[in-house]
Design a protein around this motif. Structure first.
Motif, PDB file in Angstrom:
ATOM      1  N   GLU A   1      -5.228   0.947   2.306  1.00  8.36           N
ATOM      2  CA  GLU A   1      -5.224   2.242   2.973  1.00  8.36           C
ATOM      3  C   GLU A   1      -6.519   2.472   3.751  1.00  8.36           C
ATOM      4  O   GLU A   1      -6.511   3.015   4.854  1.00  8.36           O
ATOM      5  CB  GLU A   1      -5.014   3.371   1.950  1.00  8.36           C
ATOM      6  CG  GLU A   1      -3.668   3.367   1.269  1.00  8.36           C
ATOM      7  CD  GLU A   1      -3.621   2.485   0.028  1.00  8.36           C
ATOM      8  OE1 GLU A   1      -2.588   2.498  -0.667  1.00  8.36           O
ATOM      9  OE2 GLU A   1      -4.618   1.774  -0.250  1.00  8.36           O
ATOM     10  N   ILE A   2      -7.630   2.056   3.153  1.00  5.51           N
ATOM     11  CA  ILE A   2      -8.932   2.206   3.809  1.00  5.51           C
ATOM     12  C   ILE A   2      -9.032   1.252   4.994  1.00  5.51           C
ATOM     13  O   ILE A   2      -9.429   1.635   6.102  1.00  5.51           O
ATOM     14  CB  ILE A   2     -10.069   1.936   2.802  1.00  5.51           C
ATOM     15  CG1 ILE A   2     -10.007   2.932   1.643  1.00  5.51           C
ATOM     16  CG2 ILE A   2     -11.430   2.001   3.494  1.00  5.51           C
ATOM     17  CD1 ILE A   2     -10.956   2.616   0.497  1.00  5.51           C
TER      18      ILE A   2
ATOM     19  N   ASP B   1      -6.642  11.227  -8.129  1.00  3.73           N
ATOM     20  CA  ASP B   1      -6.835   9.807  -7.819  1.00  3.73           C
ATOM     21  C   ASP B   1      -6.280   9.459  -6.448  1.00  3.73           C
ATOM     22  O   ASP B   1      -6.854   8.643  -5.712  1.00  3.73           O
ATOM     23  CB  ASP B   1      -6.216   8.919  -8.900  1.00  3.73           C
ATOM     24  CG  ASP B   1      -4.727   9.144  -9.105  1.00  3.73           C
ATOM     25  OD1 ASP B   1      -4.227  10.238  -8.762  1.00  3.73           O
ATOM     26  OD2 ASP B   1      -4.054   8.230  -9.610  1.00  3.73           O
ATOM     27  N   ARG B   2      -5.171  10.099  -6.046  1.00  4.20           N
ATOM     28  CA  ARG B   2      -4.600   9.841  -4.730  1.00  4.20           C
ATOM     29  C   ARG B   2      -5.447  10.492  -3.637  1.00  4.20           C
ATOM     30  O   ARG B   2      -5.666   9.896  -2.570  1.00  4.20           O
ATOM     31  CB  ARG B   2      -3.159  10.337  -4.677  1.00  4.20           C
ATOM     32  CG  ARG B   2      -2.220   9.481  -5.502  1.00  4.20           C
ATOM     33  CD  ARG B   2      -0.862  10.111  -5.715  1.00  4.20           C
ATOM     34  NE  ARG B   2      -0.152  10.363  -4.464  1.00  4.20           N
ATOM     35  CZ  ARG B   2       0.430   9.433  -3.728  1.00  4.20           C
ATOM     36  NH1 ARG B   2       0.378   8.162  -4.103  1.00  4.20           N
ATOM     37  NH2 ARG B   2       1.084   9.756  -2.619  1.00  4.20           N
TER      38      ARG B   2
ATOM     39  N   ARG C   1      -9.504  -1.511  -0.091  1.00  4.17           N
ATOM     40  CA  ARG C   1      -8.071  -1.479  -0.339  1.00  4.17           C
ATOM     41  C   ARG C   1      -7.316  -1.196   0.958  1.00  4.17           C
ATOM     42  O   ARG C   1      -7.887  -0.652   1.914  1.00  4.17           O
ATOM     43  CB  ARG C   1      -7.731  -0.448  -1.414  1.00  4.17           C
ATOM     44  CG  ARG C   1      -8.143   0.967  -1.112  1.00  4.17           C
ATOM     45  CD  ARG C   1      -7.798   1.884  -2.278  1.00  4.17           C
ATOM     46  NE  ARG C   1      -6.352   2.032  -2.447  1.00  4.17           N
ATOM     47  CZ  ARG C   1      -5.773   2.445  -3.573  1.00  4.17           C
ATOM     48  NH1 ARG C   1      -6.511   2.723  -4.644  1.00  4.17           N
ATOM     49  NH2 ARG C   1      -4.459   2.567  -3.641  1.00  4.17           N
TER      50      ARG C   1
ATOM     51  N   GLU D   1     -12.012   8.317   0.511  1.00  6.50           N
ATOM     52  CA  GLU D   1     -12.713   7.065   0.794  1.00  6.50           C
ATOM     53  C   GLU D   1     -12.281   6.488   2.142  1.00  6.50           C
ATOM     54  O   GLU D   1     -13.118   5.952   2.889  1.00  6.50           O
ATOM     55  CB  GLU D   1     -12.460   6.059  -0.329  1.00  6.50           C
ATOM     56  CG  GLU D   1     -13.101   6.464  -1.639  1.00  6.50           C
ATOM     57  CD  GLU D   1     -12.724   5.556  -2.798  1.00  6.50           C
ATOM     58  OE1 GLU D   1     -11.870   4.654  -2.607  1.00  6.50           O
ATOM     59  OE2 GLU D   1     -13.267   5.753  -3.901  1.00  6.50           O
ATOM     60  N   SER D   2     -11.009   6.596   2.456  1.00  9.06           N
ATOM     61  CA  SER D   2     -10.513   6.070   3.733  1.00  9.06           C
ATOM     62  C   SER D   2     -11.184   6.766   4.906  1.00  9.06           C
ATOM     63  O   SER D   2     -11.612   6.114   5.874  1.00  9.06           O
ATOM     64  CB  SER D   2      -8.991   6.260   3.818  1.00  9.06           C
ATOM     65  OG  SER D   2      -8.326   5.591   2.783  1.00  9.06           O
TER      66      SER D   2
ATOM     67  N   TYR E   1       0.843  -1.196   0.000  1.00  4.55           N
ATOM     68  CA  TYR E   1       0.000   0.000   0.000  1.00  4.55           C
ATOM     69  C   TYR E   1       0.876   1.242   0.000  1.00  4.55           C
ATOM     70  O   TYR E   1       2.091   1.168   0.220  1.00  4.55           O
ATOM     71  CB  TYR E   1      -0.952   0.012   1.200  1.00  4.55           C
ATOM     72  CG  TYR E   1      -0.257   0.059   2.547  1.00  4.55           C
ATOM     73  CD1 TYR E   1       0.048   1.275   3.159  1.00  4.55           C
ATOM     74  CD2 TYR E   1       0.100  -1.111   3.212  1.00  4.55           C
ATOM     75  CE1 TYR E   1       0.694   1.316   4.388  1.00  4.55           C
ATOM     76  CE2 TYR E   1       0.743  -1.070   4.435  1.00  4.55           C
ATOM     77  CZ  TYR E   1       1.023   0.142   5.021  1.00  4.55           C
ATOM     78  OH  TYR E   1       1.668   0.189   6.234  1.00  4.55           O
TER      79      TYR E   1
ATOM     80  N   ARG F   1      -8.529  10.911  -3.773  1.00  2.83           N
ATOM     81  CA  ARG F   1      -9.774  10.142  -3.646  1.00  2.83           C
ATOM     82  C   ARG F   1      -9.597   8.954  -2.711  1.00  2.83           C
ATOM     83  O   ARG F   1     -10.537   8.567  -2.001  1.00  2.83           O
ATOM     84  CB  ARG F   1     -10.226   9.662  -5.023  1.00  2.83           C
ATOM     85  CG  ARG F   1     -11.676   9.192  -5.042  1.00  2.83           C
ATOM     86  CD  ARG F   1     -12.614  10.339  -4.699  1.00  2.83           C
ATOM     87  NE  ARG F   1     -13.972   9.870  -4.495  1.00  2.83           N
ATOM     88  CZ  ARG F   1     -14.981  10.666  -4.129  1.00  2.83           C
ATOM     89  NH1 ARG F   1     -14.763  11.948  -3.931  1.00  2.83           N
ATOM     90  NH2 ARG F   1     -16.181  10.181  -3.953  1.00  2.83           N
ATOM     91  N   VAL F   2      -8.420   8.360  -2.689  1.00  2.00           N
ATOM     92  CA  VAL F   2      -8.152   7.270  -1.741  1.00  2.00           C
ATOM     93  C   VAL F   2      -8.260   7.787  -0.313  1.00  2.00           C
ATOM     94  O   VAL F   2      -8.834   7.131   0.569  1.00  2.00           O
ATOM     95  CB  VAL F   2      -6.765   6.653  -1.993  1.00  2.00           C
ATOM     96  CG1 VAL F   2      -6.438   5.611  -0.923  1.00  2.00           C
ATOM     97  CG2 VAL F   2      -6.695   6.020  -3.374  1.00  2.00           C
TER      98      VAL F   2
END
Length: 217
Positions: free
Chosen positions: A127-128, A103-104, A125, A110-111, A57, A106-107
């Protein structure tokens, strides 16, 4: 705070330092310390499960998400949504404003948005899943066996707990008392509100379901 980057192996990037500075500037020491411990414990939980930072990750994204995950409990992040979503929006805007790719960012969004979602975040994923795990370990102690005892001791000494659970509960419920829209039915904030403020009436699911589409068979 800079020494902790070397002492604990934080990802040493400009954005990581800026995010940590933001947390300590806008949050209480209790919440900011909790956010750092969340990263350390989440990373440890990942390592216990064979997930190596930088390989399985993105360690910088995990750090950013962890240190900003309670941004929704700050005055700057207090909007009209549940605190997890307000915090995700606040963190994403902060990071995008400092050049993080969409895109980064957005991770991170979401997390943070999913970090209280038991049964969902853990299957997303890494990180989440690791933010969710780290926050849970720090607040409830569940899963703490994944954290080496020496790391837990060092983390709690460097980033004192300062009655973390009570302050988190108070911050979440205070927002929901002021604005019921921040505690939608069956959400984590709504669950806390029902336990700590039972005097506040909430809609009954039976009434909602039975009242749907009146006049139809």
């Amino acid at each position: 705070m800079a020494d902790h980057f070397a002492d604990f192996g934080f990802p040493d990037t400009d954005l990581a330092r800026q995010s940590l500075d933001w947390a300590y500037e806008h949050e209480s020491a209790t919440l900011a310390n909790h956010s750092v411990r969340t990263y350390l414990f989440g990373r440890a939980a990942g390592e216990a499960g064979g997930l190596r930072p930088g390989a399985a990750y993105d360690d910088e994204l995990l750090f950013l998400a962890c240190v900003l995950h309670d941004a929704g409990l700050t005055p700057e992040g207090d909007g009209d949504q549940r605190f997890e979503v307000d915090g995700a929006d606040t963190a994403e805007a902060f990071l995008r404003g400092r050049g993080l790719a969409l895109d980064r960012a957005r991770v991170v969004w979401e997390s943070i948005a999913l970090h209280t979602s038991v049964g969902i975040a853990g299957r997303m994923r890494p990180e989440i899943a690791l933010l969710h795990a780290g926050a849970g370990i720090d607040v409830t102690g569940m899963g703490a066996e994944a954290v080496p005892a020496d790391l837990a001791e060092r983390a709690n000494a460097a980033f004192p707990r300062l009655d973390c659970g009570a302050e988190l509960t108070g911050a979440i419920t205070a927002q929901a008392v002021r604005n019921p829209a921040k505690a939608p039915l069956f959400s984590f904030p709504a669950g806390l509100l029902s336990q700590f403020h039972p005097e506040i009436a909430v809609p009954a699911w039976k009434d909602i379901a039975e009242g749907a589409w009146p006049g139809t068979a």
